[in-house]
Design a protein around this motif. Structure first.
Motif, PDB file in Angstrom:
ATOM      1  N   GLU A 533     105.931 109.344  90.065  1.00 33.21           N
ATOM      2  CA  GLU A 533     106.878 109.885  89.072  1.00 33.21           C
ATOM      3  C   GLU A 533     108.059 108.931  88.888  1.00 33.21           C
ATOM      4  OE1 GLU A 533     107.135 114.638  89.050  1.00 33.21           O
ATOM      5  OE2 GLU A 533     107.424 113.754  91.041  1.00 33.21           O
ATOM      6  N   LYS A 534     108.580 108.434  89.973  1.00 37.49           N
ATOM      7  CA  LYS A 534     109.730 107.537  89.894  1.00 37.49           C
ATOM      8  C   LYS A 534     109.388 106.294  89.081  1.00 37.49           C
ATOM      9  CE  LYS A 534     113.095 105.209  92.861  1.00 37.49           C
ATOM     10  NZ  LYS A 534     113.494 104.938  94.256  1.00 37.49           N
ATOM     11  N   GLU A 535     108.221 105.733  89.344  1.00 41.06           N
ATOM     12  CA  GLU A 535     107.784 104.553  88.604  1.00 41.06           C
ATOM     13  C   GLU A 535     107.617 104.869  87.116  1.00 41.06           C
ATOM     14  OE1 GLU A 535     104.050 101.366  88.603  1.00 41.06           O
ATOM     15  OE2 GLU A 535     104.332 102.720  90.297  1.00 41.06           O
ATOM     16  N   ARG A 536     107.055 106.039  86.811  1.00 39.10           N
ATOM     17  CA  ARG A 536     106.826 106.429  85.421  1.00 39.10           C
ATOM     18  C   ARG A 536     108.141 106.617  84.678  1.00 39.10           C
ATOM     19  NH1 ARG A 536     103.889 110.562  86.330  1.00 39.10           N
ATOM     20  NH2 ARG A 536     105.184 112.358  85.763  1.00 39.10           N
ATOM     21  N   TYR A 537     109.120 107.270  85.325  1.00 35.71           N
ATOM     22  CA  TYR A 537     110.382 107.526  84.654  1.00 35.71           C
ATOM     23  C   TYR A 537     111.218 106.251  84.506  1.00 35.71           C
ATOM     24  CZ  TYR A 537     109.098 112.396  85.458  1.00 35.71           C
ATOM     25  OH  TYR A 537     108.435 113.598  85.477  1.00 35.71           O
TER      26      TYR A 537
END
Length: 556
Positions: A533-537
């Motif tokens: 999620e962190k990478e996606r955001y």
């Protein structure tokens, strides 16, 4: 405010929605849906609202950011529309003076372009009358020398004079959020990032929706006696799903705005300009920046991500060059941009700038109620109209009655400052409290102007989080804003915070680049993101920055 308006409580809100039957379910979390939720909940209707993206992610964060009376619509003799939305300006301002401010606007009149001096004067006089403009804000006409004194860089060739009148500048996304927060306080259950996948019918009548939580993939069913389709550019998509897309339909147009620093574009006040091709372009100062728009072109591209094209950019630059020929503003001077899709109601043989901005209500055979068209300024009146219609239906079908609309005198979240006349004194009092907390005057003022009567909640966060902010290397005020946006405003992604909760991606893009890393760390910690999620955001934010500063060759 209700604790259900927190991203930390998403799953519990959705589970609660699934367990109850609502009087009203609203699909769409723009200003129209927000207004309906507030009007309905404040009358006592058991109300729910779902939005497939973030609140205001569509048209409601992509407008010209004006609460205006529609002066241009006088040209098309839309007297009723001008009167209605003109009078709504003052109501919107009184109920939320922290997100709406009066703005002096200059209309230069040029020979053989747009309206002449006499017609402009007549139009402004009629506008003041129809909109019920207060005496201190009524128009006045100016000669050429007076116009040049106000705006020395204007093109003087064939300048005849002009008019000066008052409109209201707003933060459209924050207005939407504040209306939504007040609806939550009035008892509405509200959730973002929740998409309708299909409708549920009982005996041929609409009874509910199947939904997908787009953040965790969970599916839910929500039931309601009445369902309103307030999905803006997507209303026809839902009507197709309901098999009721017949007769009238939407005509989508795109509007683009460019942002410059005021050092590059030294505009003294807002300018409203009728272009030689019959469009309207506005140039508006905002906190050290100038934004210019809008274009008005047919659109058939991606609804979730409209973009500036080379032709959009060049059209606006050429307009600036025409009216301010000595400034030599270049493509490289553009700091940011935004594009929005307007969901107009199709009118055969009319071009984008000619189509009416009026709203209409359609009811399908299954009972799906659709609200289409309309303007940001008229959101409250539109909501009152549609909830009146729903109230009559409830009485007819169920014998249930609800109270009349209360929103005309109901402050939105942050608006409980005693009205516009008391707002300045409120600001002064709260600045003093901010100074006692160790804030400088400018920081306190900026916070109060953003959050209005919710400032005490920000001050509490500032008091409690100095150690945590220092650990991340974040200014204490910024730390408090991030926490507030997550726990009180449903922000979940960095783009939610930087674009729709603060507007920084549009007007402070270098500030975004400076603070994005520690803010992402903070959001990741508070919201317990996975590494994926962190990478996606992170990627989503970088993509947003890149897209706002570059132009496409054509719409896709």
């Amino acid at each position: 405010m209700s604790e259900t308006f927190s991203s930390l409580n998403r799953s519990s809100v959705l589970k609660k929605m699934e367990k109850e039957e609502f009087d009203l379910l609203i699909i769409g979390g723009g200003i129209t849906g927000a207004g309906i939720a507030l009007d309905a909940a404040s009358r006592g209707m058991k109300t729910a609202l779902i939005e497939m993206q973030d609140f205001a992610a569509g048209t409601s964060s992509r407008s010209t950011k004006l609460i205006h009376g529609g002066l241009r619509y006088l040209k098309k003799f839309e007297i009723t529309l001008v009167s209605e939305v003109g009078r709504e300006r003052a109501i919107v301002y009184e109920n939320g003076p922290h997100v709406t401010i009066p703005l002096r606007m200059l209309i230069p009149v040029y020979k053989n372009i747009g309206l002449g001096m006499f017609t402009t004067s007549l139009g402004l006089r009629l506008y003041d009358f129809l909109a019920g403009v207060k005496k201190t804000e009524r128009y006045r006409m100016l000669n050429k020398d007076e116009i040049i004194q106000l705006e020395p860089k204007l093109n003087r060739d064939e300048l005849l004079g002009g008019g000066l009148f008052v409109e209201y500048r707003s933060d459209d996304a924050r207005l939407t959020i504040e209306v939504m927060k007040e609806a939550s306080s009035q008892g509405a259950l509200i959730i973002n990032y929740t998409k309708v996948t299909e409708f549920i019918y009982q005996n041929g009548k609409l009874a509910g929706v199947c939904t997908l939580d787009q953040l965790d993939g969970q599916r839910y069913k929500i039931y309601a006696k009445k369902i309103v389709n307030a999905a803006g550019p997507w209303v026809d998509t839902l009507r197709e799903k309901d098999r009721s897309l017949m007769n009238k339909h939407l005509y989508l147009t795109k509007g683009v705005h460019l942002v410059f620093d005021q050092s590059v574009f030294p505009l003294q006040q807002a300018v409203y300009f009728d272009t030689p091709d019959g469009r309207m372009v506005l140039m508006i100062p905002r906190d050290g920046k100038i934004y210019v728009g809008t274009t008005d072109t047919p659109y058939k591209g991606d609804l979730t991500n409209p973009r500036m094209t080379v032709s959009d950019r060049d059209y606006l630059l050429n307009t600036i060059h025409y009216i301010f020929p000595d400034l030599n503003i270049k493509e490289s001077d553009i700091e940011s941009s935004w594009a929005g899709v307007r969901p107009l109601i199709h009118e055969p043989s009319k071009g984008p700038s000619e189509i009416s901005r009026k709203d209409e209500i359609w009811v399908s055979p299954s009972g799906l109620v659709t609200i289409a068209g309309g303007k940001l300024t008229g959101y409250r009146k539109m909501a009152e109209k549609i909830v009146d219609t729903l109230g009559a239906s409830f009485y007819k079908e169920y014998g249930i009655t609800f109270s009349p609309s209360k929103t005309k005198q109901l402050p939105i979240s942050g608006g409980a400052v005693g009205g516009s006349q008391s707002f300045h004194a409120f600001i002064e009092r709260k600045i003093e409290q901010g100074l006692e907390l160790g804030l400088d005057k400018d920081a306190a003022y900026s916070l109060i102007k953003t959050y209005g009567s919710n400032i005490d909640e920000l001050y509490e966060l500032i008091k409690k989080n100095k150690t945590a902010a220092d650990a991340l290397g974040l200014p204490l005020v910024l730390f408090a804003q991030v926490i507030y946006s997550i726990t009180k405003e449903y922000a979940y992604t960095p783009v939610d915070f930087f674009l729709r909760r603060t507007g920084a991606l549009l007007f402070q893009i270098e500030w975004v680049k400076k603070w994005k890393t520690p803010i992402i760390e903070l959001m990741s910690h508070v919201l317990s993101w996975s590494s994926e999620e962190k990478e996606r955001y992170c990627f989503e934010l970088e993509k947003q920055i890149q897209e706002q500063t570059t132009a496409l060759e054509t719409d896709i």
